[in-house]
Design an enzyme around this catalytic site. Structure first.
Site, PDB file in Angstrom:
ATOM      1  N   PHE A   1     -21.812   6.605   4.141  1.00 20.50           N
ATOM      2  CA  PHE A   1     -21.004   5.455   3.719  1.00 20.50           C
ATOM      3  C   PHE A   1     -19.508   5.661   3.926  1.00 20.50           C
ATOM      4  O   PHE A   1     -18.725   4.729   3.750  1.00 20.50           O
ATOM      5  CB  PHE A   1     -21.308   5.104   2.253  1.00 20.50           C
ATOM      6  CG  PHE A   1     -22.789   4.990   1.972  1.00 20.50           C
ATOM      7  CD1 PHE A   1     -23.635   4.409   2.919  1.00 20.50           C
ATOM      8  CD2 PHE A   1     -23.336   5.480   0.808  1.00 20.50           C
ATOM      9  CE1 PHE A   1     -25.000   4.313   2.683  1.00 20.50           C
ATOM     10  CE2 PHE A   1     -24.704   5.390   0.569  1.00 20.50           C
ATOM     11  CZ  PHE A   1     -25.532   4.801   1.509  1.00 20.50           C
TER      12      PHE A   1
ATOM     13  N   HIS B   1     -23.892  14.802   0.706  1.00 22.83           N
ATOM     14  CA  HIS B   1     -25.269  14.420   1.043  1.00 22.83           C
ATOM     15  C   HIS B   1     -25.437  14.190   2.545  1.00 22.83           C
ATOM     16  O   HIS B   1     -26.187  13.317   2.979  1.00 22.83           O
ATOM     17  CB  HIS B   1     -25.684  13.162   0.267  1.00 22.83           C
ATOM     18  CG  HIS B   1     -25.778  13.375  -1.224  1.00 22.83           C
ATOM     19  ND1 HIS B   1     -24.746  13.893  -1.959  1.00 22.83           N
ATOM     20  CD2 HIS B   1     -26.777  13.119  -2.101  1.00 22.83           C
ATOM     21  CE1 HIS B   1     -25.112  13.960  -3.235  1.00 22.83           C
ATOM     22  NE2 HIS B   1     -26.343  13.509  -3.352  1.00 22.83           N
TER      23      HIS B   1
ATOM     24  N   ARG C   1     -21.701  20.626  -2.401  1.00 22.54           N
ATOM     25  CA  ARG C   1     -20.882  19.573  -3.044  1.00 22.54           C
ATOM     26  C   ARG C   1     -20.219  20.095  -4.308  1.00 22.54           C
ATOM     27  O   ARG C   1     -19.129  19.659  -4.674  1.00 22.54           O
ATOM     28  CB  ARG C   1     -21.720  18.318  -3.325  1.00 22.54           C
ATOM     29  CG  ARG C   1     -22.914  18.565  -4.211  1.00 22.54           C
ATOM     30  CD  ARG C   1     -23.780  17.321  -4.317  1.00 22.54           C
ATOM     31  NE  ARG C   1     -25.092  17.651  -4.823  1.00 22.54           N
ATOM     32  CZ  ARG C   1     -25.738  16.948  -5.755  1.00 22.54           C
ATOM     33  NH1 ARG C   1     -25.193  15.872  -6.269  1.00 22.54           N
ATOM     34  NH2 ARG C   1     -26.934  17.299  -6.146  1.00 22.54           N
TER      35      ARG C   1
ATOM     36  N   SER D   1     -22.174  12.361  -8.232  1.00 21.76           N
ATOM     37  CA  SER D   1     -22.858  12.934  -7.074  1.00 21.76           C
ATOM     38  C   SER D   1     -21.918  13.819  -6.267  1.00 21.76           C
ATOM     39  O   SER D   1     -22.340  14.783  -5.638  1.00 21.76           O
ATOM     40  CB  SER D   1     -23.378  11.819  -6.157  1.00 21.76           C
ATOM     41  OG  SER D   1     -24.359  11.071  -6.832  1.00 21.76           O
TER      42      SER D   1
ATOM     43  N   ASP E   1     -34.432  10.484  -0.508  1.00 23.13           N
ATOM     44  CA  ASP E   1     -33.938   9.111  -0.319  1.00 23.13           C
ATOM     45  C   ASP E   1     -34.254   8.563   1.070  1.00 23.13           C
ATOM     46  O   ASP E   1     -34.256   7.354   1.290  1.00 23.13           O
ATOM     47  CB  ASP E   1     -32.425   9.042  -0.552  1.00 23.13           C
ATOM     48  CG  ASP E   1     -32.076   8.968  -2.028  1.00 23.13           C
ATOM     49  OD1 ASP E   1     -33.010   8.798  -2.845  1.00 23.13           O
ATOM     50  OD2 ASP E   1     -30.890   9.078  -2.363  1.00 23.13           O
TER      51      ASP E   1
ATOM     52  N   ARG F   1     -26.226  18.065  -0.337  1.00 21.99           N
ATOM     53  CA  ARG F   1     -26.781  17.860  -1.672  1.00 21.99           C
ATOM     54  C   ARG F   1     -27.499  19.082  -2.269  1.00 21.99           C
ATOM     55  O   ARG F   1     -27.232  19.448  -3.411  1.00 21.99           O
ATOM     56  CB  ARG F   1     -27.758  16.672  -1.654  1.00 21.99           C
ATOM     57  CG  ARG F   1     -28.371  16.381  -3.023  1.00 21.99           C
ATOM     58  CD  ARG F   1     -29.346  15.223  -2.989  1.00 21.99           C
ATOM     59  NE  ARG F   1     -30.656  15.598  -2.494  1.00 21.99           N
ATOM     60  CZ  ARG F   1     -31.676  16.002  -3.267  1.00 21.99           C
ATOM     61  NH1 ARG F   1     -31.544  16.061  -4.574  1.00 21.99           N
ATOM     62  NH2 ARG F   1     -32.831  16.331  -2.750  1.00 21.99           N
TER      63      ARG F   1
ATOM     64  N   GLU G   1     -16.509   0.688   0.033  1.00 19.57           N
ATOM     65  CA  GLU G   1     -15.962   1.838   0.751  1.00 19.57           C
ATOM     66  C   GLU G   1     -14.798   1.465   1.658  1.00 19.57           C
ATOM     67  O   GLU G   1     -13.850   2.236   1.821  1.00 19.57           O
ATOM     68  CB  GLU G   1     -17.057   2.533   1.569  1.00 19.57           C
ATOM     69  CG  GLU G   1     -18.171   3.175   0.735  1.00 19.57           C
ATOM     70  CD  GLU G   1     -19.241   2.192   0.289  1.00 19.57           C
ATOM     71  OE1 GLU G   1     -19.202   1.011   0.710  1.00 19.57           O
ATOM     72  OE2 GLU G   1     -20.136   2.598  -0.469  1.00 19.57           O
TER      73      GLU G   1
END
Lengths: 281, 325
Positions: free
Chosen positions: B94, B120, B21, B48, B128, B178, B69
């Site tokens: 998302f 991610h 990322r 992020s 998570d 990530r 989104e």
């Protein structure tokens, strides 16, 4: 062409086109098309600073229009054809295999005047906001218009967009709702409790105007006020009070003609109620 | 004879772990300085997605959309119609399944020049857990007509892919992750969309890998080489359009293939390769991917091991293939 005929005459011909198109195609959405006819006629013939000759998909230095409720394509196609975006005869091809006049608007076959696909509801306002932000970024002073259905406003994305437009102070945008109170399964109240749209949009930080969507005087005055309200850091919504199926007595005020085509006999009956003014396609 | 003299495989050096990322963030920042048409949007995940640098340097070209989104995808489409090149970023989960219809109609069907930046992705999202670990995104995105699907393997390649995505006209899905992972591809690489990168020439077995699994495949190939098995190794950074020619050429030679990816088998690169080979040169095949399961919380490395997505599992699959199992 824009000045040759009265708005009333153009709207009358557009209503004939709509009913004849859905009859010929044996499918399509006459009810909401007829309720939006006067507003879109005014928008394309008087309101927007945009000409068919200068149309480009990127909308540079021209006012842009996005139809979010894509199913009312008959009214859009008729108004655009009558305005000169493409030949009126092409209305014969509505929903026919290979046509540029897809059931719901599409850019796929390059129909002039269409800059975005619509049909799956709730997306057009977001796209219009993006286009308006792009104009702001490019220092392009022209405007963006978008039309939503009232039933469409049940989509969550509409309210995501409502919040975003307000937050980003999108004030070169005039959004409109065709408030005809009907959707496929019944009235907007019985189906989803749509409630007080004015209060809802105001709560999201919008300047909300209301107008009679079947009176050209009211339409003109409301648009003038909307334009004056632009540039103040607040997005503008016009709620047009309209009648589903307006102009054809047996289609008026009912959800039954949302997405149903008339029989030839019913079409003939409708034609008796609407004057042919510019010549049928 | 010294070991290094018998070792024919090209060496790949990890120049230090870095997250992919951050490669996206670096690529986006560079685009911000070189291309005034590039804009960026996020749904409350600026940090992020490492978009901070772009946002600070180009505040007027950065749009924070909040946790919405669907609207973000629409706004990106509108900006693209005006001629901008929007990168719309969020967690992979998302900006794919959650907004598939928005991407389908407002981006792909409308041919808007929108780049979906998905961070991610996969099980390496880690702690998570399954709600955030998308393992279906490649399948969802590659089903959409017009969509280009890119899944780079390390920091340098992600940066190069980001810059290449902006130069390409049309919808692009750019997938990255990530955790810090080995950074081993050249910083000055030329990224060609749709072109496989041949990492090693071999004759006994083809290994095709994408994303985080490329480094694992290199480790596996080195182990196999020491055991006398030579591996034809392909890094497929572009899943769609797939470089079918390179895949077919390799498998025609080796007649055995392993495909490794951080994704479900369903909709993944393995299925795609299997389809190509079924039409051209059917060959025994092993899938290093997750079979119809959700992920769970854990450390990235421990999850990759538990779900069979590491070098050891690739080596084991290779021995099975070579033994006709």
């Amino acid at each position: 062409m824009a000045n040759e005929y009265s708005l009333e005459n153009i709207a009358s011909q557009v209503r004939r086109d709509i009913v004849r198109m859905v009859t010929k195609a044996a499918s399509g959405h006459p009810g909401g098309s007829l309720s939006s006819t006067d507003v879109l006629t005014y928008l394309f013939f008087k309101q927007m600073n945009a000409t068919p000759e200068n149309w480009e998909r990127n909308g540079k230095d021209q006012d842009m229009f996005f139809l979010s409720a894509g199913h009312i394509s008959p009214v859009l196609y008729s108004v655009m054809a009558r305005r000169g975006y493409f030949p009126v005869e092409e209305l014969n091809t509505f929903r026919v295999f290979g046509t540029r006049l897809q059931g719901h608007p599409s850019i796929e076959k390059g129909l002039p005047g269409i800059n975005q696909a619509a049909g799956s509801l709730g997306q057009g306002l977001s796209v219009a906001i993006g286009a308006a932000l792009g104009k702001r970024l490019s220092n392009d002073k022209s405007m963006v218009y978008v039309l939503l259905g009232d039933g469409e406003s049940e989509e969550g994305q509409v309210w995501e967009a409502a919040m975003a437009a307000s937050h980003h102070k999108v004030d070169n945008l005039i959004a409109m709702t065709d408030w005809n109170h009907q959707q496929i399964d019944g009235t907007t109240e019985n189906v989803a409790g749509l409630g007080d749209l004015k209060a809802k949009w105001e709560a999201f930080g919008w300047k909300v105007l209301e107008g009679d969507g079947h009176c050209f005087k009211s339409i003109g005055e409301t648009f003038n006020e909307a334009v004056k309200s632009c540039g103040n850091g607040v997005p503008v919504m016009i709620l047009w009070h309209t009648v589903m199926g307006k102009g054809v007595d047996f289609m008026e005020g009912t959800c039954k003609w949302h997405g149903k085509n008339p029989s030839q006999e019913q079409c003939d009956e409708a034609m008796k109620q609407i004057d042919e003014t510019l010549g049928d396609f | 004879m010294k070991l290094w003299e018998t070792f024919n495989m090209k060496k790949y050096i990890n120049t230090g772990n870095k997250d992919t990322r951050s490669g996206f963030g670096a690529g986006l920042a560079e685009l911000g300085r070189t291309n005034s048409k590039v804009v960026a949007l996020t749904a409350d995940l600026k940090g992020s997605l490492k978009m901070d640098e772009f946002a600070e340097e180009n505040p007027d070209r950065f749009f924070e959309c909040g946790i919405a989104e669907a609207n973000m995808i629409g706004m990106a489409a509108g900006l693209a119609i005006d001629g901008y090149i929007p990168f719309a970023g969020s967690f992979a989960n998302f900006v794919t399944a959650r907004v598939m219809d928005q991407i389908r109609q407002s981006v792909c069907y409308s041919r808007t020049n929108v780049k979906i930046a998905a961070s991610h992705a996969g099980i390496t999202l880690g702690e998570d857990g399954a709600t955030h670990q998308t393992l279906e995104d490649i399948g969802v995105m590659r089903m959409l007509p017009e969509m280009v699907v890119i899944n780079p393997c390390d920091y340098n390649q992600t940066k190069a892919a980001t810059i290449a995505a902006a130069a390409y006209y049309g919808p692009v899905y750019l997938r990255f992750g990530r955790p810090g992972v080995p950074n081993f591809t050249p910083a000055d690489q030329k990224f060609e969309i749709g072109k496989a990168v041949k990492l090693n020439d071999g004759k006994d077995l083809t290994i095709i890998a994408t994303g985080h699994l490329v480094w694992e495949a290199i480790q596996a190939a080195e182990v196999l080489e020491e055991a006398g098995i030579s591996v034809d190794l392909l890094n497929i950074h572009t899943i769609k359009p797939l470089d079918e020619k390179s895949v077919i050429e390799s498998v025609r030679k080796t007649r055995k293939v392993i495909v490794a990816e951080e994704h479900l088998i369903a909709g993944g690169l393995g299925e795609l390769v299997a389809g190509v080979l079924a039409r051209t040169c059917p060959a025994p095949m092993k899938f290093i991917a997750i079979d119809d399961k959700f992920g769970q919380s854990g450390k990235p490395g421990e999850l990759m091991k538990a779900y069979g997505l590491d070098a050891d599992h690739i080596v084991a699959a290779a021995h099975e293939l070579l033994n006709g199992r």
